[in-house]
Design a protein around this motif. Structure first.
Motif, short mmCIF file in Angstrom:
data_model
loop_
_atom_site.label_atom_id
_atom_site.label_comp_id
_atom_site.label_asym_id
_atom_site.label_seq_id
_atom_site.Cartn_x
_atom_site.Cartn_y
_atom_site.Cartn_z
N VAL A 184 6.59 -24.62 0.79
CA VAL A 184 7.25 -25.67 1.03
C VAL A 184 8.00 -26.43 2.32
O VAL A 184 9.17 -25.82 2.54
N ASN A 226 10.28 -29.32 5.15
CA ASN A 226 10.87 -30.62 4.98
C ASN A 226 10.34 -31.65 6.50
O ASN A 226 10.95 -32.44 6.84
N SER A 228 -0.52 -38.01 -0.45
CA SER A 228 0.74 -37.14 -1.20
C SER A 228 1.53 -38.04 -2.82
O SER A 228 1.12 -38.98 -2.84
N LEU A 233 3.92 -36.04 -3.89
CA LEU A 233 5.32 -35.50 -3.91
C LEU A 233 6.17 -36.64 -3.47
O LEU A 233 5.52 -37.71 -2.28
N PRO A 258 8.94 -38.51 -1.43
CA PRO A 258 9.14 -38.20 0.63
C PRO A 258 10.11 -37.83 0.00
O PRO A 258 10.53 -36.84 1.47
N LEU A 298 10.93 -34.26 -2.60
CA LEU A 298 9.81 -33.40 -2.79
C LEU A 298 9.36 -33.21 -3.86
O LEU A 298 9.45 -31.84 -4.95
N ASP A 346 6.75 -33.80 -7.89
CA ASP A 346 5.52 -34.40 -8.18
C ASP A 346 6.20 -35.94 -8.79
O ASP A 346 6.45 -35.64 -9.87
N TYR A 359 11.48 -39.94 7.66
CA TYR A 359 10.56 -39.07 7.48
C TYR A 359 9.18 -40.13 8.31
O TYR A 359 8.72 -41.09 8.21
#
Length: 174
Positions: A28, A30, A41, A43, A45, A48, A50, A87
């Motif tokens: 994992v 960043n 994704s 995940l 953002p 992280l 699910d 992000y």
């Protein structure tokens, strides 16, 4: 007594090594995702997490180009909303002019609704996927009923939520 203390310390150390090893295996990071992978994704953002494991809390931002960014909760979505520059894999500028609409799910029935139409419960006993969170509901009446069952210190409209700003989101993250 010393035997149990030594046993506990050794067990804790072995557990810590196992957790560190598992974290290293998941890789994992960043680091920003490439734009194509960012939108695919599963995940969240920000945290992280699910997203599919917490459907009652799911929220989303729809961009003007029609792409959607999914989040594990309202807190996460608002965190992104106030600071999209953190992000970069999503291509949203710091002023957020690419953002078109925000969506949340009514916690009680799971129906998606525009974030502007929702009411938000602050301070309930219910914990979100990443700790304290805002619980969205489709009407003020539903929010009042929710508070009777799960507690809550405040019911906020979307406008009140926006006035509280990023400070409220940071407070929830403490």
């Amino acid at each position: 007594m010393n035997f149990w203390l030594i046993t506990f310390v050794l067990a804790a150390g072995l557990f810590g090594q196992a957790v560190a090893g598992a974290a290293a295996e998941t890789n994992v990071s960043n680091a920003p995702l490439p734009v194509a992978k960012a939108f695919q994704s599963k995940l969240d953002p920000v945290y992280l997490i699910d997203i599919d494991k917490h459907p009652k809390f799911e929220a989303a931002i729809e961009l003007k180009n029609g792409k959607r960014i999914r989040f594990a909760s309202v807190k996460s979505m608002m965190n992104f909303y106030y600071h999209p520059e953190k992000y970069p894999g999503y291509g949203v500028s710091p002023d957020g002019h690419q953002i078109d609409k925000l969506y949340v799910r009514d916690y009680l029935d799971g129906k998606e609704l525009p974030a502007k139409q929702a009411w938000y419960v602050f301070g309930s006993r219910l914990v979100g996927p990443h700790g304290d969170d805002l619980i969205p509901l489709a009407s003020k009446t539903r929010a009042e009923l929710f508070v009777k069952r799960f507690g809550g210190t405040r019911i906020l409209s979307y406008d009140e939520l926006r006035k509280k700003g990023y400070g409220l989101i940071k407070y929830l993250d403490m």
